[in-house]
Scaffold this motif. Sequence first.
Motif, short mmCIF file in Angstrom:
data_model
loop_
_atom_site.label_atom_id
_atom_site.label_comp_id
_atom_site.label_asym_id
_atom_site.label_seq_id
_atom_site.Cartn_x
_atom_site.Cartn_y
_atom_site.Cartn_z
N SER A 55 33.19 27.95 -18.46
CA SER A 55 31.74 27.30 -18.47
C SER A 55 31.71 27.77 -17.25
O SER A 55 30.40 27.94 -16.33
N ASP A 174 27.24 25.87 -24.31
CA ASP A 174 28.69 25.29 -23.71
C ASP A 174 29.39 24.67 -24.66
O ASP A 174 29.20 23.80 -24.35
N GLU A 175 30.33 25.40 -26.14
CA GLU A 175 30.89 23.84 -26.67
C GLU A 175 29.98 23.43 -26.98
O GLU A 175 30.42 22.07 -27.21
MG LIG Z 1 34.15 24.44 -21.02
#
Ligand SMILES: [Mg+2]
Lengths: 292, 269
Positions: A55, A174-175
């Motif tokens: 991240s 991000d995910e």
């Molecule tokens: Mg992360």
Amino acid sequence: MDNIIKADNISFYYSDIQDEDKPAENKIQIFDGLSLEIAKGSFTVILGHNGCGKSTLAKHMNAILLPCGGKMYAAGIDTADEERIFEIREHIGMVFQNPDNQIVASVVEEDAAFALENMGVPPEEMRQRVDDALKAVGMYEYREHSPSQLSGGQKQRVAIAGIIAMQPDCIVLDEPTAMLDPVGRREVMKTVKRLNREKGVTIVLITHYMDEAAQAERVVVMDGGRIILDDTPCEVFSHVDRLREVGLDVPQSTQLMYIMKQNGYKSADTHIINEEECADLLYDILTKGEQK
Amino acid sequence: MLKDITIGQYFPGNSLLHTMDARFKIIVTAIFIVMIFAADSFSALLPPLIFFILAFALSGLPVKLIARSMKPIIPVLVFTSVLNVFFVDGKALVSIFGINITDEGLIISGMMVLRLIALICGSSLLTYTTSPIILTDAIEKMLKPLSKIGFPAHELAMMMTIALRFIPTLIEETDKIMSAQKARGAELDSGTLVQRAKALVPILIPLFVSSFRRAEELALAMECRCYHGGEGRTKLREPVSGGKDYAALGVTLLFLCAVLLINMGKVVI
Ligand SMILES: [Mg+2]
Ligand SMILES: Nc1ncnc2c1ncn2[C@@H]1O[C@H](COP(=O)(O)OP(=O)(O)OP(=O)(O)O)[C@@H](O)[C@H]1O
């Protein structure tokens, strides 16, 4: 310009003290000389176990965080250039994990328009771009709904529409599927892949799901703020032991091949990452009756 | 159980009232309120009454909605009217236990009740026919001139937008936390007032913590979408005013004149 994102030997640490004059205490070093280039139009997946800095790297890509050393370029612009920060963010869009926390407005189309409103796009053009973005993610029929009436996958697609309305060259996710059910995950992956294929949008996808990684063109594996593997999914997943060492799994097909190989099946191949190929090979082994 | 709460009761439609510019609707509602408070006799309340009936007919909403919007304020109505009936001086009509019920008191409390009803009905009509988001936009647009003297018009509107967006999310979350605490044996619906207040603490703390996390993530997502305050911002839906909006404003002003004329005794009904 072939690279949409270029990290040139960047280093970065989080520190407790924000004051620039004082020396930073309690440094948490994340990167120390990390370099990465991402080609325009590519589909890259970044893997790595929790806390390895994925991240943090993503936030460097659109100038949310700035490197402490080295240079970061996004869409050819140095991210340290404060005056062009909004230009960078128009080029590099970002989608986060929790769809609930990135939707701003209480009507779907208003939310898709949020970025364009900030950019000062004239209303007629905005209307067109919002409609196009919602159609691109298949949420056009829901344009007048309230986000609270939508499923997780639908909400995440609205969040993606809010980004594509900016017409970015690259989307960093991000995910995006971490909080979704299997149906929602499939919806989001389908949307992302279609954007990449049909609109040529560069995709950088951070994920913990190996089956998602298997669909990419390139997989970058991180560990402790460094890149340890960087290749096609096929090649990356064939390093089963190396991945296990850094706490990562491999797709189920690869896993099966790995076990068979250990048990002496010569034709088992750990470069296999999807079910069809795996099934074909098993069929061959079973029909030809290959022995150990 | 918390999910039953509806916020900003808006009833979508295509009537004249629904399609009117929200800014004009706000102004018209304000004038309507001025009308009912300017009126100083029952006959002067007649024009606002006719005005409201007209407006309601134009909205195409079912009549039972009026009753529904009245329900929560019935206690307030009873309370104010009782106070006024007993505590206003004037010519005593009846006297109970040394407390006089006066003619003045009856008139004043009657006026008061009528005014309150009109106030609620008028403002409900505004929220029934205007979606919260359009209302917010209209308020922002109307307050815009004030931002020159430093009034945070855009920030206020943004806050309202985000609040509207997150109220359902937070209600849902509160529900989840309550269920979670109940599953751990928390007794939320029984015990003394103090015990119940104490039982709320384990609900409020997780709610606060998660709200702060949400706020942080939302701020990040907004930044990623180039948010930088109200400066140089455009809107997807610019409020547009047309002939019918000015006509509505004109008619409202006529009604206000009627009230003032009746007040001055120039017109007798
Ligand atoms: Mg992360
Ligand atoms: N704002 C912050 N201040 C201090 N340390 C932080 C901050 N954000 C992250 N970290 C630390 O930096 C490291 C890397 O965090 P990062 O969020 O980049 O990991 P990640 O790879 O995205 O993990 P995950 O898979 O859990 O999302 C972690 O050890 C984390 O504790």
